[in-house]
Design a protein around this motif. Structure first.
Motif, mmCIF file in Angstrom:
data_model
loop_
_atom_site.group_PDB
_atom_site.id
_atom_site.type_symbol
_atom_site.label_atom_id
_atom_site.label_comp_id
_atom_site.label_asym_id
_atom_site.label_seq_id
_atom_site.Cartn_x
_atom_site.Cartn_y
_atom_site.Cartn_z
ATOM 1 N N ASP A 144 41.238 37.635 49.583
ATOM 2 C CA ASP A 144 42.416 38.495 49.697
ATOM 3 C C ASP A 144 43.618 37.624 50.045
ATOM 4 N N ASP A 199 44.475 45.932 43.807
ATOM 5 C CA ASP A 199 43.865 47.180 44.252
ATOM 6 C C ASP A 199 44.929 48.036 44.936
ATOM 7 N N THR A 253 46.827 38.742 49.942
ATOM 8 C CA THR A 253 48.000 39.616 50.050
ATOM 9 C C THR A 253 49.068 39.076 50.996
ATOM 10 N N ILE A 275 43.710 40.182 45.200
ATOM 11 C CA ILE A 275 42.524 39.369 45.429
ATOM 12 C C ILE A 275 42.443 38.313 44.343
ATOM 13 N N ASN A 277 46.066 45.535 47.850
ATOM 14 C CA ASN A 277 45.581 44.170 48.041
ATOM 15 C C ASN A 277 45.668 43.373 46.745
#
Lengths: 549, 347, 346
Positions: A366, A306, A368, A361, A359
């Motif tokens: 998540d 994202d 990250t 996922i 991010n």
């Protein structure tokens, strides 16, 4: 002048086979080869070359005649003996027996300098250009034109150098900005500079070692045009490749090498792609070249990116706002010209490169900020594009390579003690599961062929039931057998519900494997193709221009 | 395994043979019979039990410094700070050895060794964390720490810890109860030699049978690969630095409590650096390290005592040592080449 | 295997013997060995001075001798000395301070070997402990300084009757110098003020420089350094300020020509020479503590190459007179190392 090695007595030590058929050390073979080919002159050739490294017989009877003014292709699998042949043609290695022929005469070469003096030049896969110099400086490096001969006090005549460069570029139809810094120039231009550099040194025979491996399709076309121009100017070209399509498109003649021997020779006009392929690998399973039937992927998203961004570090490509999704049971292909960020993207997902925004996922979590270890524990597998430096530790043993990453888990490590026995058992199990061909598990990974090295990587990465596989250039430098096996592995993984993010510079491969393809250009996603089959031209255009226009 | 022992022996013997040839030529030039001199060196090193003990005694500190070096070199961490950790560890053990009450008896052994190990660990933790977190070049930082160790210990033995009975730069003697027992009296060979062998064996075990040792070896060969399979390179680096400091500190304690019984200027005449040569010669392998330490121990002890029986200057022994070290440095070059390549690959 | 080794030992022993046999005196006197202290030969100081005495002693007597250097002389001292005794050496001298304890032990194991240690007292019938009369030499230095310090005609000298001394460390071995120095100064001028300070270090030139400057600021114009490496800073300060330092142990006059008034020199060469000569004459002072004081020429003031023209001859004559008195036993200099601390210096 010629090595006494050719006499049967000295051969008897290392090669039984040849003792059975002793032959006089004359050049009848050479003449025969020349006469057999055509009545035109041979620019570069080889007569019955043999070369062994220890127990390995790299070349065991290679003959070749490259006619003046022609483009001659040599094709063969990895490990077929192409590079050994090149080294001998270039004078880096001396053959155990047999002769190199240059300009119709058998010669003994004592080094690349002698080959160069006989007008033979080699364009390597890795360019021999100093990155911090300008193209012009690289062009004349080592043989600079001077205003007056004053020994060490001579001054370089840059105006003359530029005239020479421009003249040569023009003659082969290339446009080159000679004042640019080498590190800022696209690869195909570097290739042109390498070629011009050899021309300037008087080479009229060029050997190109897999020149298209690093190029995007439109760049390949540019290179081919240039090579054709060279041929028109009378330059002879020996073109090494394993891509049959390119050979058919470019070459006049083709020679196939398999297992160190010449097995086929023909003019292009008299042969076909499938025929060549059948000689390259006798027992290769037919590659699934037809695109997969259109599938509807309905699995849950496994990986979601994202707005992922990353800064450029040490000349790497930055990533800019990348969003995508890979579902269970899906292969998402990432197309892009080398250096546009697909490697960096894979590294970000694997946790090997810092991200600056966005991010990652994985299965709803998540990840990250997580370490590579944590990501792997969540089911991430990573097949590196750089197999020899990141995918493997070539100097370490096969068992170490196939276990690394799982070495802290039971049954290998229990109570803080690592069991070599369990390690070996687990390693053997993994290697057997993927049918990796190897000598001993304690041999270095370096001892494996490219295909088996990559199978080893897959054996390691698929051992812990991963959910997501990041596969970056998975078949680079892998022979046809290996490619088929790896493609099979990726399909099986997908079919069993795994998610695959596949980055490849081989468009054919992407199209054959992927359910969807996204195109990356200068660190941005510039387009998506939902049914890749038949979209080669569209993808190719986006790869080069960054848009679908 | 046996073939690997053979190849490692060759790895040590070859440089030795070459250095014997070089020094043989030097001897001929200065008008000595090389065979006489070499046989003198051989007898002075291994001629009888007492000489063997002297050789092993001289080899003892090298076992520790070589293992401490190998732990790091094997992991691609170019730690040249073993010398400093050896010094501070030795001083810590000696300090406790004469300040704690003698009545504590044998309890002094674990206390002194633990203190030395702790100080050594802290000493090398610093450059370890600097390298792992801030990419401060460990060669520079550990080299600088050596100077600091020499300065600090030098200050302490010339000042606050100076023996009041002495005009010279020595601490008081440790309590006699804290002397490590001698193994073959009257030779100075002491229990520290056995502790050194245990360290070598433990190092061998660590390399092969612990996940940390496995990871150390991997990051030494290929950091990118290690990172990609989930190994924390920074943590491993800090780990091997601490381990190296522990071993070097224990080595200093063994030297202080077994050999010197005090700290003085010249406590280590560069054991850390000779240990580097030993580790490189022994290719970081436990057996290679033992052989290398004995070789250098023999040169140190015989090299001195041959002066009693012939007018061969110490310089000749230095030539032999130096030529052997050149070969070790060849190996060093390979390591640094690998470092460079590794960096290039990472970039 | 074993016999092979034994044979080899025999061979080498024979070889060694034949090497030694070069000297005709071998049969009479077993050879001598001298172990060089840390710093090695070529230090221009302690080791080189001792070696000069050793060589001249050997030359005079015809005794065969070897000097032994080791990169690891501190740790290997015991093994080296034991090997020398095993190897048939009759006299083993060590210049290394740290060899004192092991030598005491070895002397018991090898009663037929004569052992010599420096600057300390070790017990054993076959050990000669060589100590230097540093208090006597320091007395002369103090006497000279006390005369010079009030003579404003000498460049860099003020009118104050104040001199200084800086020790490396508060220890009897150092106070032996300091007390002798004070006593010498007071013999010339009972009212003189002698400033005393300790650097708490033998290896800190910067601190020496600082402390000497402080003394100069307080009116001292001559500072005696008894502080090893720290003293280098004291001499530096004298040079920078145009005042005077007094060197110690070796002749340090040349370190700052003109600013080192004199040096209290320990003549280790004289000591070693005499030991070797005594040994050759079967007159080894085993079990004795041999004082090398003024009488034995074991301590002395330097030649004052750079300063003798500045200092009135009368001053030097007076110093020479004191020296004669001390040698004659008419004047006793307090020795802290054997007598403890005197009333005037606690």
């Amino acid at each position: 002048m010629f090595p006494a090695k050719d006499t049967p007595t000295s051969l008897s030590n290392n090669n039984q086979e040849r003792v059975v058929f002793p032959r006089a050390p004359d050049f009848s073979h050479a003449r025969e080869a020349i006469v057999l080919s055509t009545d035109r002159s041979v620019a570069l050739g080889a007569v019955d070359l043999h070369k062994s490294y220890g127990a390995t017989k790299a070349n065991r009877g290679i003959s070749l005649s490259v006619m003046r003014g022609e483009i001659h292709a040599i094709v063969g699998e990895n490990g077929a003996g192409k590079s050994t042949l090149m080294r001998m043609l270039q004078g880096v290695e001396r053959p155990d027996s047999g002769h190199v022929v240059i300009a119709d005469k058998p010669v003994v070469l004592n080094g690349p300098a002698e080959a160069l003096a006989l007008s033979i030049g080699m364009v390597h896969q890795e360019f021999m250009l100093a990155p911090d110099l300008t193209l012009l400086e690289n062009l004349v490096l080592g043989e600079e034109p001077v205003t007056r001969q004053l020994g060490p006090l001579s001054r370089i005549d840059w105006a003359k150098a530029l005239r020479e460069g421009q003249g040569l570029a023009e003659s082969i139809g290339a446009q080159i900005d000679w004042q640019r810094r080498t590190s800022s120039v696209p690869v195909h231009i570097l290739q042109f500079v390498e070629i011009i550099r050899l021309l300037r040194r008087g080479c009229n025979v060029l050997i190109l070692d897999e020149p298209t491996a690093v190029l995007a399709p439109p760049q390949v076309e540019e290179l081919f045009d240039l090579l054709r121009n060279l041929r028109a100017n009378g330059t002879t070209i020996l073109f090494i490749s394993h891509k049959i399509g390119e050979v058919m498109a470019l070459a006049d003649q083709v020679t196939v090498i398999r297992q160190g021997k010449t097995v086929f020779h023909s003019t292009i006009a008299e042969t076909t792609g499938p025929e060549i392929a059948s000689h390259i690998v006798r027992d290769a399973p037919p590659l699934e070249t037809s695109p997969p039937p259109s599938r509807t992927v309905t699995g849950e998203p496994v990986l979601e990116l994202d707005g992922l961004s990353a800064r450029s570090l040490e000349k790497s490509q930055s990533l800019d706002n990348i969003s995508l999704q890979v579902r269970a049971g899906e292969i998402l292909g990432i197309a892009g010209v080398s250096g546009n960020g697909q490697g960096e993207l894979a590294e970000c997902i694997a946790g090997l490169r810092d991200t600056s925004a966005g991010n990652i996922i994985l299965q709803g979590a998540d990840i990250t900020g997580e370490t590579t270890l944590a990501r792997r524990n969540r089911g991430l597998a990573y097949v590196s594009a750089d197999r020899r430096h990141e995918g493997l530790t070539t100097a370490a043993s096969i068992e170490t390579n196939v276990i690394a990453g799982s070495h802290r888990a039971p049954p290998i490590t229990r109570g803080g003690i690592l069991s070599r026995k369990n390690l070996r058992q687990e390693a053997s199990k993994r290697l057997a599961a993927l049918k990796v061909v190897f000598g001993k598990v304690t041999d270095p990974a370096d001892s494996l062929s490219g295909g088996n090295q990559q199978k080893l990587v897959f054996a390691r990465e698929s051992a812990d039931n991963p959910k997501l596989m990041i596969a970056s250039q998975p078949t680079r430098g892998v022979d046809l057998n290996g490619i088929a096996a790896i493609h099979g592995l990726l399909r099986d993984f997908r079919d069993q519900g795994g998610a695959v993010l596949l980055a490849s510079e081989e468009l054919d491969e992407l199209i054959a494997l992927s359910d969807r393809v996204v195109v990356i250009f200068e660190g941005r996603l510039v387009g998506e193709v939902t049914s890749p089959a038949g979209a080669m031209a569209q993808i190719g255009q986006m790869m080069v221009q960054g848009d679908a226009a | 395994m046996s073939s690997s022992i053979a190849s490692r022996s060759i790895g040590i013997l070859l440089p030795l043979v070459v250095s014997l040839i070089v020094s043989g030529v030097v001897l001929l030039v200065i008008g000595k019979n090389p065979l006489d001199v070499f046989s003198l060196i051989a007898t002075e090193s291994f001629g009888n039990a007492r000489r063997i003990a002297a050789t092993l005694s001289a080899a003892t500190p090298l076992l520790f410094t070589a293992v401490a070096t190998a732990v790091c070199f094997r992991s691609g961490v170019f730690n040249v700070g073993v010398e400093g950790a050896f010094l501070v560890g030795g001083l810590a053990a000696v300090f406790l050895g004469f300040t704690l009450p003698a009545a504590w008896g044998f309890a002094l052994f674990p206390i002194c060794f633990f203190a030395a190990a702790l100080i050594g660990a802290i000493w090398l933790y610093v450059p370890g964390i600097l390298l792992a977190k801030f990419e401060v070049d460990e060669v520079v930082s550990t080299l600088m720490l050596n100077f600091i160790a020499v300065a600090i210990t030098g200050y302490l033995v010339n000042g606050p810890l100076l023996s009041p009975l002495s005009g010279n730069n020595v601490t008081p003697l440790i309590h006699e109860v804290a002397y490590l027992p001698r193994l073959m009296p009257p030779s100075t060979l002491h229990a520290g030699f056995l502790i050194g062998l245990v360290c070598v064996a433990a190092y061998g075990f660590w390399c092969r049978y612990t996940p940390a040792g496995f990871e150390g070896g991997l990051i030494g060969l290929n950091q990118r690969f290690s990172r990609a399979v989930g190994i924390s390179v920074p943590r491993t680096i800090v780990g091997v630095m601490i381990l190296s400091g522990v071993i070097a500190g224990i080595g200093g304690a063994a030297h202080g409590m077994g050999q010197m019984h005090r700290f003085s200027d010249g406590f280590s005449p560069g054991y850390g650096f000779t240990g580097m040569a030993v580790a490189l010669l022994g290719r970081n392998h436990p057996i290679g390290i033992v052989l290398g330490a004995i070789l250098f121990g023999a040169l140190a002890s015989a090299g001195t005592t041959i002066q009693l029986f012939s007018n061969i200057p110490l310089d000749l022994v230095n030539i032999i040592q130096g030529t052997v070290m050149i070969f070790a440095v060849v190996e060093l070059g390979r390591i640094s080449l690998r470092r460079k390549k590794g960096t290039a690959n990472a970039g | 295997m074993m016999t092979n080794m034994t044979r080899r030992i025999l061979q080498v022993t024979t070889a060694c013997t034949s090497l030694m046999a070069g000297s005709a005196l071998w049969a009479d006197e077993r050879p001598a060995a001298m172990i060089i202290a840390q710093g090695g030969l070529g230090d221009g100081s302690w080791n080189d001075t001792a070696n000069a005495g050793f060589q001249s002693g050997l030359e005079k007597t015809g005794v065969e001798g070897r000097t032994i250097e080791s990169a690891d002389v501190a740790a290997q001292g015991e093994e080296i000395m034991r090997r020398a005794a095993d190897g048939g050496f009759g006299l083993v001298i060590s210049l290394e301070w740290i060899h004192g304890e092991p030598m005491e032990m070895l002397a018991k194991d090898y009663p037929d070997t004569n052992w010599v240690i420096m600057n300390q007292t070790r017990t054993g019938d076959n050990i000669a402990s060589v100590v230097f009369g540093e208090h006597e030499g320091s007395f002369l230095a103090g006497a000279l300084a006390a005369q010079v310090t009030t003579d404003t005609s000498i460049e860099g000298i003020n009118a104050d009757a104040t001199i200084g001394v800086i020790g490396g460390f508060k220890a009897p071995g150092i106070d032996k110098f300091i007390v002798g120095y004070i006593q010498g100064a007071k013999a010339v001028n009972p009212d003189i003020e002698v400033k005393v300070a300790y650097a708490d270090s033998f290896g800190d030139p910067a601190k020496g420089l600082q402390m000497a400057n402080a003394m100069f600021d307080e009116g001292a114009d001559i500072v005696y350094q008894v502080a090893g490496g720290t003293g280098i800073g004291i001499i530096e300060a004298a040079k920078a300020r145009g005042h005077y330092a007094i060197g110690v142990d070796s002749d340090q006059d040349g370190m700052a020509p003109g600013n080192v008034l004199t040096s209290m020199v320990k003549r280790v060469d004289v000591a070693v020479d005499e030991i070797v000569t005594g040994y050759a004459a079967d007159n080894f002072p085993g079990g004795e503590v041999i004082q090398f004081g003024l009488a034995e020429n074991g301590v002395a003031l330097s030649e004052m190459t750079h300063t003798k023209d500045k200092v009135p001859a009368a001053y030097i004559e007076r110093v020479t007179a004191y020296k004669a008195q001390i040698i004659a036993g008419e004047l006793d200099v307090w020795d802290v190392s054997s007598q403890g601390y005197p009333d005037f210096f606690k």
